[in-house]
Design a protein around this motif. Structure first.
Motif, PDB file in Angstrom:
ATOM      1  N   LEU A  67      21.236  32.229 -15.930  1.00 42.63           N
ATOM      2  CA  LEU A  67      21.054  33.001 -17.148  1.00 42.63           C
ATOM      3  C   LEU A  67      21.111  32.094 -18.373  1.00 42.63           C
ATOM      4  O   LEU A  67      20.273  32.212 -19.282  1.00 42.63           O
ATOM      5  N   LEU A  68      22.071  31.197 -18.433  1.00 39.96           N
ATOM      6  CA  LEU A  68      22.164  30.279 -19.566  1.00 39.96           C
ATOM      7  C   LEU A  68      20.906  29.417 -19.677  1.00 39.96           C
ATOM      8  O   LEU A  68      20.385  29.201 -20.783  1.00 39.96           O
ATOM      9  N   ASP A  69      20.420  28.943 -18.546  1.00 36.13           N
ATOM     10  CA  ASP A  69      19.195  28.144 -18.554  1.00 36.13           C
ATOM     11  C   ASP A  69      18.013  28.967 -19.058  1.00 36.13           C
ATOM     12  O   ASP A  69      17.180  28.474 -19.825  1.00 36.13           O
ATOM     13  N   LEU A  70      17.927  30.219 -18.610  1.00 36.21           N
ATOM     14  CA  LEU A  70      16.840  31.098 -19.033  1.00 36.21           C
ATOM     15  C   LEU A  70      16.886  31.348 -20.537  1.00 36.21           C
ATOM     16  O   LEU A  70      15.860  31.263 -21.226  1.00 36.21           O
ATOM     17  N   LEU A  71      18.074  31.609 -21.063  1.00 32.47           N
ATOM     18  CA  LEU A  71      18.214  31.838 -22.490  1.00 32.47           C
ATOM     19  C   LEU A  71      17.889  30.570 -23.273  1.00 32.47           C
ATOM     20  O   LEU A  71      17.294  30.633 -24.356  1.00 32.47           O
ATOM     21  N   GLY A  72      18.252  29.428 -22.724  1.00 30.58           N
ATOM     22  CA  GLY A  72      17.948  28.166 -23.381  1.00 30.58           C
ATOM     23  C   GLY A  72      16.455  27.917 -23.500  1.00 30.58           C
ATOM     24  O   GLY A  72      15.995  27.275 -24.443  1.00 30.58           O
ATOM     25  N   VAL A  73      15.693  28.439 -22.551  1.00 30.68           N
ATOM     26  CA  VAL A  73      14.238  28.281 -22.559  1.00 30.68           C
ATOM     27  C   VAL A  73      13.565  29.337 -23.433  1.00 30.68           C
ATOM     28  O   VAL A  73      12.663  29.023 -24.223  1.00 30.68           O
ATOM     29  N   LEU A  74      13.986  30.582 -23.333  1.00 31.19           N
ATOM     30  CA  LEU A  74      13.258  31.689 -23.945  1.00 31.19           C
ATOM     31  C   LEU A  74      13.621  31.967 -25.401  1.00 31.19           C
ATOM     32  O   LEU A  74      12.755  32.380 -26.184  1.00 31.19           O
ATOM     33  N   LEU A  75      14.870  31.789 -25.773  1.00 28.55           N
ATOM     34  CA  LEU A  75      15.291  32.225 -27.100  1.00 28.55           C
ATOM     35  C   LEU A  75      14.717  31.347 -28.208  1.00 28.55           C
ATOM     36  O   LEU A  75      14.626  30.126 -28.063  1.00 28.55           O
ATOM     37  N   PRO A  76      14.345  31.949 -29.336  1.00 29.24           N
ATOM     38  CA  PRO A  76      13.912  31.154 -30.490  1.00 29.24           C
ATOM     39  C   PRO A  76      15.055  30.292 -31.022  1.00 29.24           C
ATOM     40  O   PRO A  76      16.237  30.621 -30.851  1.00 29.24           O
ATOM     41  N   VAL A  77      14.692  29.212 -31.671  1.00 26.48           N
ATOM     42  CA  VAL A  77      15.682  28.312 -32.278  1.00 26.48           C
ATOM     43  C   VAL A  77      16.551  29.089 -33.267  1.00 26.48           C
ATOM     44  O   VAL A  77      16.072  29.971 -33.984  1.00 26.48           O
ATOM     45  N   GLN A  78      17.833  28.771 -33.280  1.00 28.18           N
ATOM     46  CA  GLN A  78      18.865  29.381 -34.125  1.00 28.18           C
ATOM     47  C   GLN A  78      19.308  30.772 -33.664  1.00 28.18           C
ATOM     48  O   GLN A  78      20.149  31.397 -34.312  1.00 28.18           O
ATOM     49  N   SER A  79      18.752  31.253 -32.558  1.00 28.00           N
ATOM     50  CA  SER A  79      19.270  32.500 -31.991  1.00 28.00           C
ATOM     51  C   SER A  79      20.731  32.302 -31.609  1.00 28.00           C
ATOM     52  O   SER A  79      21.180  31.191 -31.320  1.00 28.00           O
ATOM     53  N   GLN A  80      21.477  33.400 -31.595  1.00 29.69           N
ATOM     54  CA  GLN A  80      22.923  33.330 -31.419  1.00 29.69           C
ATOM     55  C   GLN A  80      23.357  33.877 -30.057  1.00 29.69           C
ATOM     56  O   GLN A  80      22.748  34.809 -29.524  1.00 29.69           O
ATOM     57  N   LEU A  81      24.418  33.306 -29.525  1.00 26.92           N
ATOM     58  CA  LEU A  81      25.085  33.823 -28.331  1.00 26.92           C
ATOM     59  C   LEU A  81      26.483  34.296 -28.715  1.00 26.92           C
ATOM     60  O   LEU A  81      27.199  33.609 -29.447  1.00 26.92           O
ATOM     61  N   PHE A  82      26.868  35.448 -28.179  1.00 29.25           N
ATOM     62  CA  PHE A  82      28.218  35.977 -28.359  1.00 29.25           C
ATOM     63  C   PHE A  82      28.760  36.334 -26.975  1.00 29.25           C
ATOM     64  O   PHE A  82      28.290  37.284 -26.348  1.00 29.25           O
ATOM     65  N   PHE A  83      29.716  35.567 -26.492  1.00 32.36           N
ATOM     66  CA  PHE A  83      30.287  35.783 -25.168  1.00 32.36           C
ATOM     67  C   PHE A  83      31.794  36.005 -25.267  1.00 32.36           C
ATOM     68  O   PHE A  83      32.492  35.318 -26.019  1.00 32.36           O
ATOM     69  N   GLU A  84      32.282  36.946 -24.465  1.00 34.17           N
ATOM     70  CA  GLU A  84      33.722  37.122 -24.276  1.00 34.17           C
ATOM     71  C   GLU A  84      33.960  37.335 -22.789  1.00 34.17           C
ATOM     72  O   GLU A  84      33.237  38.100 -22.149  1.00 34.17           O
ATOM     73  N   TYR A  85      35.011  36.689 -22.248  1.00 36.69           N
ATOM     74  CA  TYR A  85      35.199  36.687 -20.796  1.00 36.69           C
ATOM     75  C   TYR A  85      36.670  36.415 -20.474  1.00 36.69           C
ATOM     76  O   TYR A  85      37.404  35.804 -21.250  1.00 36.69           O
TER      77      TYR A  85
END
Length: 210
Positions: free
Chosen positions: A128-146
């Motif tokens: 999933l992280l790899d996929l987001l790294g490829v697909l998301l536009p530059v400066q898009s944000q991630l918010f994770f809590e775990y």
């Protein structure tokens, strides 16, 4: 626990509305909404009963919300009042085309996932992280809590009969950075995800696509 057993667990969980997670927004959602910076939309993984997506939607955010539980998605759709929110029954591993369609025409989005990374296997989280790294536009944000490793022994209100993978906080941050993101905020501790008598030890982070 097999993937089928895990799916069945969450279907049972969300089919009983009285025992499902609370309907009001989480502490993490209240934090995140103040940190969204000029985003054109939000992608939520593991939307559950829609407690946080409904909160974001009320402020007008265009949203794609995904969950592997059919019962959770059915519940969210039955409650949804907003045409700008889409609820999709899909595991993260099969979400590529949904994400690509949602991103069409968008310059910057936020990805939000509360109590999700620890609920999927390591290889799925990495993919999933790899996929987001490829697909998301530059400066898009991630918010994770775990949940983190020190939370493993704490008694859980919702029991221990479903899959949890307690994460090493620093290792998780490193994996996020390896996928092409810059971690701009991070914290680990208690008091961030308190629910009744349970005060989970969690990691929380914000990152931007490089």
């Amino acid at each position: 626990m097999s993937l089928l057993e895990e799916s069945n667990y969450w279907d049972r969980f969300y089919s009983n509305r009285r025992k499902s997670a609370p309907a009001y927004p989480s502490q993490f959602a209240a934090f995140a909404i103040n940190e969204f910076t000029e985003v054109d939309g939000i992608i939520e993984f593991g939307c559950g009963n829609g407690r946080d997506s409904g909160f974001f939607a009320a402020y007008g955010f265009d949203m794609l919300c995904l969950d592997a539980s059919a019962e959770a998605i059915e519940l969210c759709r039955s409650r949804n009042q907003y045409p700008h929110v889409g609820y999709v029954h899909s595991p993260a591993a099969a979400s590529r085309e949904y994400i690509k369609a949602f991103l069409d025409g968008k310059r910057k989005v936020a990805v939000y996932a509360r109590f999700f990374l620890h609920a999927i296997e390591e290889r799925e989280a990495s993919a999933l992280l790899d996929l987001l790294g490829v697909l998301l536009p530059v400066q898009s944000q991630l918010f994770f809590e775990y949940r983190t490793v020190e939370d493993a022994e704490q008694e859980k209100i919702f029991g221990t009969d479903h899959y949890r993978r307690y994460l090493d906080h620093q290792e998780t941050l490193e994996n996020i950075q390896k996928a092409g993101f810059n971690v701009t905020y991070q914290i680990e501790g208690r008091g961030l995800a308190k629910y009744r008598d349970e005060d989970a030890k969690v990691g929380r982070c914000v990152a931007h696509k490089i």
